[in-house]
Motif scaffolding. Structure first.
Motif, PDB file in Angstrom:
ATOM      1  N   ARG A  94     -29.826 -35.830  -9.536  1.00 42.48           N
ATOM      2  CA  ARG A  94     -28.760 -35.360  -8.557  1.00 42.48           C
ATOM      3  C   ARG A  94     -28.926 -36.288  -7.111  1.00 42.48           C
ATOM      4  O   ARG A  94     -28.160 -36.636  -6.750  1.00 42.48           O
ATOM      5  N   GLU A  95     -30.035 -36.391  -6.885  1.00 43.10           N
ATOM      6  CA  GLU A  95     -30.527 -37.152  -5.583  1.00 43.10           C
ATOM      7  C   GLU A  95     -30.094 -38.524  -5.829  1.00 43.10           C
ATOM      8  O   GLU A  95     -29.627 -39.205  -4.754  1.00 43.10           O
ATOM      9  N   LEU A  96     -30.530 -39.287  -6.809  1.00 46.19           N
ATOM     10  CA  LEU A  96     -30.272 -40.608  -7.091  1.00 46.19           C
ATOM     11  C   LEU A  96     -28.624 -40.847  -7.252  1.00 46.19           C
ATOM     12  O   LEU A  96     -28.430 -42.135  -6.851  1.00 46.19           O
ATOM     13  N   VAL A  97     -28.114 -40.045  -8.080  1.00 43.74           N
ATOM     14  CA  VAL A  97     -26.748 -40.205  -7.947  1.00 43.74           C
ATOM     15  C   VAL A  97     -25.838 -39.837  -6.674  1.00 43.74           C
ATOM     16  O   VAL A  97     -24.882 -40.853  -6.355  1.00 43.74           O
ATOM     17  N   LEU A  98     -26.318 -39.268  -5.761  1.00 46.60           N
ATOM     18  CA  LEU A  98     -25.877 -39.038  -4.501  1.00 46.60           C
ATOM     19  C   LEU A  98     -26.090 -40.312  -3.740  1.00 46.60           C
ATOM     20  O   LEU A  98     -25.129 -40.824  -2.997  1.00 46.60           O
ATOM     21  N   ALA A  99     -27.274 -41.003  -3.796  1.00 46.11           N
ATOM     22  CA  ALA A  99     -27.502 -42.179  -3.067  1.00 46.11           C
ATOM     23  C   ALA A  99     -26.717 -43.235  -3.559  1.00 46.11           C
ATOM     24  O   ALA A  99     -26.179 -44.070  -2.885  1.00 46.11           O
ATOM     25  N   ALA A 100     -26.442 -43.342  -4.976  1.00 44.44           N
ATOM     26  CA  ALA A 100     -25.796 -44.405  -5.466  1.00 44.44           C
ATOM     27  C   ALA A 100     -24.172 -44.458  -4.916  1.00 44.44           C
ATOM     28  O   ALA A 100     -23.401 -45.483  -4.884  1.00 44.44           O
ATOM     29  N   TYR A 101     -23.718 -43.071  -5.025  1.00 43.01           N
ATOM     30  CA  TYR A 101     -22.260 -43.096  -4.821  1.00 43.01           C
ATOM     31  C   TYR A 101     -21.996 -43.265  -3.241  1.00 43.01           C
ATOM     32  O   TYR A 101     -20.968 -43.889  -3.055  1.00 43.01           O
ATOM     33  N   ALA A 102     -23.117 -42.799  -2.403  1.00 47.94           N
ATOM     34  CA  ALA A 102     -22.727 -43.059  -0.975  1.00 47.94           C
ATOM     35  C   ALA A 102     -23.216 -44.399  -0.458  1.00 47.94           C
ATOM     36  O   ALA A 102     -22.757 -45.036   0.706  1.00 47.94           O
ATOM     37  N   SER A 103     -23.669 -45.243  -1.396  1.00 49.68           N
ATOM     38  CA  SER A 103     -24.286 -46.743  -0.792  1.00 49.68           C
ATOM     39  C   SER A 103     -23.066 -47.650  -1.064  1.00 49.68           C
ATOM     40  O   SER A 103     -22.419 -47.680  -2.071  1.00 49.68           O
ATOM     41  N   THR A 104     -23.278 -48.341  -0.157  1.00 51.50           N
ATOM     42  CA  THR A 104     -22.174 -49.680  -0.301  1.00 51.50           C
ATOM     43  C   THR A 104     -23.148 -50.994  -0.669  1.00 51.50           C
ATOM     44  O   THR A 104     -22.635 -52.172  -0.957  1.00 51.50           O
ATOM     45  N   ASP A 105     -24.724 -50.925  -0.726  1.00 53.36           N
ATOM     46  CA  ASP A 105     -25.374 -51.900  -0.746  1.00 53.36           C
ATOM     47  C   ASP A 105     -25.683 -52.094  -2.358  1.00 53.36           C
ATOM     48  O   ASP A 105     -26.073 -50.972  -3.108  1.00 53.36           O
ATOM     49  N   PRO A 106     -25.224 -53.267  -3.295  1.00 48.79           N
ATOM     50  CA  PRO A 106     -25.323 -53.131  -4.641  1.00 48.79           C
ATOM     51  C   PRO A 106     -26.689 -53.141  -5.024  1.00 48.79           C
ATOM     52  O   PRO A 106     -27.056 -52.565  -6.145  1.00 48.79           O
TER      53      PRO A 106
END
Length: 168
Positions: A94-106
């Motif tokens: 859950r936490e990692l998917v939230l981070a991935a979705y919110a990030s613009t840094d590849p």
């Protein structure tokens, strides 16, 4: 031991002083624009001390109270990695998917998707893991990861019956 190494005493005192100052700042200036950064710093200090539970509590406050802060994005990622290390695969995902979705840094996206995928494998969510591994691969700027990711995709497709579906 500390009598022989005075720097150890000063490090402990410095950390204790930093924790006290951060807590005091949060009490005295709850409306400050630096509050999200203070919560992140507090959590980071707890993590470096091995006080993971306390760090995760601070990350939770940070991410819930300041969801649009760049510090919350990093908080989701670090918390996800910590939950993964603790074996709480669902919370890590859950936490990692939230981070991935919110990030613009590849680079951050690739790492977050990769760790989310590993958590999904542990949860036996193989079809979701394939998607996360593919997203990690799409964002991977570090070529040495590509073989591991490709192998993981093949493994998850095999476990989920994905090879049969793609052949048909």
């Amino acid at each position: 031991v500390t009598a022989l190494r005075p720097e150890v005493t000063s490090e402990v005192k410095g950390t204790r002083d930093a924790l006290w100052a951060l807590r005091e700042f949060l009490i005295l200036f709850p409306e400050s624009a630096q509050v999200p950064e203070a919560y992140y710093a507090l959590a980071h200090i707890y993590m470096t001390q091995g006080r993971t539970k306390m760090a995760l509590e601070q990350f939770d406050v940070l991410c819930q109270e300041f969801p649009r802060s760049p510090w919350a994005l990093i908080g989701h990622y670090v918390a996800g990695r910590a939950y993964h290390g603790l074996g709480d695969w669902a919370r890590a995902e859950r936490e990692l998917v939230l981070a991935a979705y919110a990030s613009t840094d590849p680079v951050l996206q690739a790492s977050a998707y990769l760790w989310a995928a590993h958590s999904e494998v542990k949860l036996k969510k193989y079809a979701q893991a394939v998607t996360s591994f593919r997203r990690a691969l799409a964002n991977a700027v570090n070529e040495p990861l590509a073989p591991e990711i490709l192998y993981s995709i093949a493994y998850c497709m095999d476990m989920s019956g994905g090879f049969q579906q793609e052949v048909e």
